[in-house]
Design a protein around this motif. Structure first.
Motif, mmCIF file in Angstrom:
data_model
loop_
_atom_site.group_PDB
_atom_site.id
_atom_site.type_symbol
_atom_site.label_atom_id
_atom_site.label_comp_id
_atom_site.label_asym_id
_atom_site.label_seq_id
_atom_site.Cartn_x
_atom_site.Cartn_y
_atom_site.Cartn_z
ATOM 1 N N ILE A 72 -1.074 -7.644 6.434
ATOM 2 C CA ILE A 72 -2.353 -8.141 4.787
ATOM 3 C C ILE A 72 -1.812 -5.568 4.770
ATOM 4 O O ILE A 72 -3.447 -5.749 5.767
ATOM 5 C CB ILE A 72 -2.939 -8.398 5.192
ATOM 6 C CG1 ILE A 72 -2.711 -9.889 4.717
ATOM 7 C CG2 ILE A 72 -3.294 -8.399 3.449
ATOM 8 C CD1 ILE A 72 -3.164 -10.846 4.332
ATOM 9 N N GLY A 73 -1.502 -5.370 4.003
ATOM 10 C CA GLY A 73 -2.186 -3.512 3.687
ATOM 11 C C GLY A 73 -3.834 -3.555 2.663
ATOM 12 O O GLY A 73 -3.703 -4.767 1.257
ATOM 13 N N VAL A 74 -4.499 -3.029 2.861
ATOM 14 C CA VAL A 74 -5.461 -3.761 1.888
ATOM 15 C C VAL A 74 -6.599 -1.817 2.014
ATOM 16 O O VAL A 74 -6.399 -1.503 2.734
ATOM 17 C CB VAL A 74 -7.313 -4.074 3.246
ATOM 18 C CG1 VAL A 74 -8.178 -4.201 2.273
ATOM 19 C CG2 VAL A 74 -6.848 -5.564 3.820
ATOM 20 N N SER A 117 -1.753 8.092 -1.990
ATOM 21 C CA SER A 117 -1.490 7.865 -0.195
ATOM 22 C C SER A 117 -1.545 6.669 0.004
ATOM 23 O O SER A 117 -0.952 6.273 1.538
ATOM 24 C CB SER A 117 -2.631 9.078 0.204
ATOM 25 O OG SER A 117 -2.635 10.371 -0.173
ATOM 26 N N GLY A 118 -3.058 5.707 0.049
ATOM 27 C CA GLY A 118 -3.268 5.121 0.110
ATOM 28 C C GLY A 118 -1.920 4.129 0.046
ATOM 29 O O GLY A 118 -1.542 2.688 1.069
ATOM 30 N N VAL A 119 -1.275 3.973 -0.793
ATOM 31 C CA VAL A 119 0.377 2.507 -1.517
ATOM 32 C C VAL A 119 0.653 3.494 -0.809
ATOM 33 O O VAL A 119 1.690 2.437 -0.078
ATOM 34 C CB VAL A 119 0.185 2.945 -2.860
ATOM 35 C CG1 VAL A 119 1.323 2.058 -2.955
ATOM 36 C CG2 VAL A 119 -1.248 2.478 -3.694
ATOM 37 N N MET A 120 1.438 4.142 -0.262
ATOM 38 C CA MET A 120 2.252 4.865 0.097
ATOM 39 C C MET A 120 2.206 4.228 1.911
ATOM 40 O O MET A 120 3.010 4.247 2.195
ATOM 41 C CB MET A 120 2.658 6.893 0.189
ATOM 42 C CG MET A 120 3.547 6.970 1.735
ATOM 43 S SD MET A 120 5.027 6.906 -0.035
ATOM 44 C CE MET A 120 5.131 7.578 -1.068
ATOM 45 N N LEU A 122 0.061 2.311 3.532
ATOM 46 C CA LEU A 122 0.565 1.028 3.289
ATOM 47 C C LEU A 122 1.426 0.295 3.273
ATOM 48 O O LEU A 122 2.519 -0.666 4.374
ATOM 49 C CB LEU A 122 -0.480 0.081 2.799
ATOM 50 C CG LEU A 122 -1.734 0.273 2.695
ATOM 51 C CD1 LEU A 122 -2.394 -0.307 1.890
ATOM 52 C CD2 LEU A 122 -2.185 -0.278 4.598
ATOM 53 N N VAL A 123 2.721 0.740 2.169
ATOM 54 C CA VAL A 123 3.900 0.793 2.370
ATOM 55 C C VAL A 123 4.959 0.757 2.935
ATOM 56 O O VAL A 123 5.860 -0.397 3.557
ATOM 57 C CB VAL A 123 4.571 0.735 0.653
ATOM 58 C CG1 VAL A 123 6.334 0.574 0.386
ATOM 59 C CG2 VAL A 123 3.884 0.195 -0.467
ATOM 60 N N THR A 124 4.971 1.612 4.254
ATOM 61 C CA THR A 124 5.112 1.857 4.773
ATOM 62 C C THR A 124 5.568 1.596 6.066
ATOM 63 O O THR A 124 5.947 1.804 7.136
ATOM 64 C CB THR A 124 5.276 3.827 5.144
ATOM 65 O OG1 THR A 124 3.926 4.285 5.583
ATOM 66 C CG2 THR A 124 5.569 4.612 3.720
ATOM 67 N N GLN A 125 4.286 0.885 6.862
ATOM 68 C CA GLN A 125 3.617 0.087 7.424
ATOM 69 C C GLN A 125 4.578 -1.052 6.996
ATOM 70 O O GLN A 125 4.365 -2.304 8.493
ATOM 71 C CB GLN A 125 2.391 -0.356 7.277
ATOM 72 C CG GLN A 125 1.480 1.130 7.623
ATOM 73 C CD GLN A 125 -0.203 1.068 8.450
ATOM 74 O OE1 GLN A 125 0.246 0.152 8.905
ATOM 75 N NE2 GLN A 125 -0.527 1.902 8.388
ATOM 76 N N GLY A 126 5.406 -1.640 5.966
ATOM 77 C CA GLY A 126 5.867 -2.651 6.017
ATOM 78 C C GLY A 126 4.916 -4.133 5.752
ATOM 79 O O GLY A 126 5.148 -5.247 5.941
ATOM 80 N N ARG A 144 -2.465 0.704 -11.788
ATOM 81 C CA ARG A 144 -1.862 0.131 -12.254
ATOM 82 C C ARG A 144 -0.515 0.925 -12.886
ATOM 83 O O ARG A 144 0.381 0.923 -13.071
ATOM 84 C CB ARG A 144 -2.220 0.211 -13.960
ATOM 85 C CG ARG A 144 -3.818 -0.936 -13.726
ATOM 86 C CD ARG A 144 -3.946 -0.975 -15.097
ATOM 87 N NE ARG A 144 -5.381 -2.010 -15.096
ATOM 88 C CZ ARG A 144 -5.300 -2.997 -14.695
ATOM 89 N NH1 ARG A 144 -4.718 -4.148 -15.184
ATOM 90 N NH2 ARG A 144 -6.872 -3.349 -14.724
ATOM 91 N N GLN A 145 -0.507 2.366 -11.950
ATOM 92 C CA GLN A 145 0.551 3.291 -12.022
ATOM 93 C C GLN A 145 1.885 3.242 -11.343
ATOM 94 O O GLN A 145 2.446 3.869 -11.024
ATOM 95 C CB GLN A 145 -0.069 4.795 -12.396
ATOM 96 C CG GLN A 145 -0.947 5.253 -13.408
ATOM 97 C CD GLN A 145 -1.636 6.704 -13.300
ATOM 98 O OE1 GLN A 145 -1.189 7.402 -12.456
ATOM 99 N NE2 GLN A 145 -2.935 6.434 -13.524
ATOM 100 N N GLN A 146 0.781 2.688 -9.586
ATOM 101 C CA GLN A 146 2.398 2.382 -8.616
ATOM 102 C C GLN A 146 3.031 1.258 -8.768
ATOM 103 O O GLN A 146 2.678 0.069 -9.566
ATOM 104 C CB GLN A 146 0.980 2.462 -7.240
ATOM 105 C CG GLN A 146 -0.054 3.291 -7.381
ATOM 106 C CD GLN A 146 0.397 4.698 -7.426
ATOM 107 O OE1 GLN A 146 1.751 4.422 -6.489
ATOM 108 N NE2 GLN A 146 -0.123 5.524 -7.902
ATOM 109 N N THR A 147 4.215 0.632 -8.474
ATOM 110 C CA THR A 147 4.611 0.432 -8.593
ATOM 111 C C THR A 147 5.563 -0.032 -7.341
ATOM 112 O O THR A 147 6.083 0.687 -6.664
ATOM 113 C CB THR A 147 6.331 0.224 -9.172
ATOM 114 O OG1 THR A 147 5.572 0.679 -10.400
ATOM 115 C CG2 THR A 147 7.470 -0.501 -9.457
ATOM 116 N N THR A 148 5.260 -0.922 -6.251
ATOM 117 C CA THR A 148 5.400 -1.672 -5.504
ATOM 118 C C THR A 148 6.576 -2.675 -4.531
ATOM 119 O O THR A 148 7.224 -3.178 -3.702
ATOM 120 C CB THR A 148 3.823 -1.193 -4.253
ATOM 121 O OG1 THR A 148 3.022 -3.334 -4.913
ATOM 122 C CG2 THR A 148 3.121 -0.861 -4.347
ATOM 123 N N GLY A 149 6.165 -3.627 -5.565
ATOM 124 C CA GLY A 149 7.378 -4.419 -5.866
ATOM 125 C C GLY A 149 6.152 -5.691 -4.318
ATOM 126 O O GLY A 149 6.828 -6.648 -4.358
#
Length: 338
Positions: A72-74, A117-120, A122-126, A144-149
């Protein structure tokens, strides 16, 4: 038995278990993940092999079998403050209990690049999902500006149409604090509020106002400041109290500062002024006097947040909102108004 080589002990793999049980590694994987379409005799053979070899599935093997990282990414906003920090620790403990790991990224400023940077990272860690400990409105505006799926859970007291949310009912906690003071006979109750970009601070203000309104009392002095003892100390040292006989402080640090500031002026707590805090810090019972405060159950919050995370991972896409009720802890910093 564990495998050995010239390099020493090696942890048995899922393939070793499969060879011992006389099945394929995919069958072992299905048994590990509770697949229903497995013969009971096959399941028994695999479980026996697992027991004999003292096999513990690695996170990599589990991820390959389930196509999940069990991570889980926090994103944690305001990490040095008591609430966000304790929420993160509680979530980590709950996650470990069910075999999930936590990767955390702290947002330390209002800079938009911090959220990006945080979202990127965590997402790259799968990670399988994002859990956002977001006490500030500005941070959620950036999110709200981020789209991660990815399934996303936000820990805050207010519901949000965009995400699953879970939090402690901050407004209810404030109402407990103020009602306690009203029941003691106080009719002019000041509120020292935290920064109003923080959701929790806003909700505590609302609880203070609602309680006074319901009792037919005027709103006492209202001052917005930082989550710090220095803020409370300055107020306690300089405020002209007049008819005000009680203070509801937005957290325990502010309350501690108020008590200190009053003591410097020879004003006694609770004989002259009653003080209530919020959070129930581990040291609150050792303040002089021991502090009446509102307790948040962070362990329960962590468990509830994890339940929402796992439900979202498993396909629950409809935004839900759950809250935990706080509790009033009465100690010696409040007294009846004669």
């Amino acid at each position: 038995m564990p495998q050995t080589s010239s390099r020493g002990w090696q942890r048995p793999s899922i393939y070793d278990v499969a060879r011992r049980a006389g099945v394929s590694h995919m069958t072992v994987s299905r048994v590990l993940n509770g697949h229903p379409n497995i013969r009971e005799s096959t399941r028994s053979k695999v479980l026996q092999a697992i027991d004999e070899m003292n096999y513990t599935p690695s996170s990599i093997a589990r991820a390959l079998a389930t196509r999940r990282a069990r991570r889980i990414g926090v994103l944690i906003d305001g990490p040095v403050q008591n609430g966000p920090n304790n929420t993160l620790r509680a979530l980590e403990k709950a996650a470990r209990g069910v075999g999930y790991a936590v990767s955390a990224f702290s947002i330390g400023s209002d800079d938009e690049s911090q959220m990006d940077s945080g979202v990127m990272e965590l997402v790259t860690q799968g990670v399988d999902a994002l859990c956002v400990i977001a006490p500030r409105a500005s941070s959620l505006d950036l999110l709200r500006q981020q789209t991660t799926g990815l399934p996303t859970i936000v820990i805050k007291a207010e519901a949000d149409a965009a995400w699953h949310t879970v939090g402690v009912d901050q407004r209810a906690g404030a109402r407990l604090a103020v009602k306690h003071l009203i029941d003691l006979g106080h009719t002019s109750i000041a509120h020292l509020a935290g920064p109003q970009d923080w959701f929790d601070a806003r909700e505590r203000v609302q609880g203070w106002r609602e309680s006074l309104d319901e009792a037919g009392l005027a709103h006492g002095p209202f001052v917005v400041g930082e989550w710090s003892s220095d803020f409370g100390f300055d107020f306690g040292q300089t405020f002209e109290w007049g008819d005000t006989t009680a203070v509801f402080a937005a957290n325990d640090q502010i309350a501690l500062g108020v008590v200190h500031g009053l003591a410097r002026r020879g004003i006694r707590v609770p004989e002259d002024i009653s003080v209530v805090g919020f959070d129930d810090l581990s040291d609150a019972r050792h303040f002089l006097p021991p502090l009446t405060t509102v307790r948040q159950d962070f362990a329960e919050l962590g468990e509830l947040a994890l339940q929402q995370v796992i439900a979202a991972i498993e396909g629950n896409t409809d935004p839900t909102h759950d809250t935990i009720q706080p509790a009033l802890i009465v100690r010696e910093s409040t007294a009846s108004r004669a």
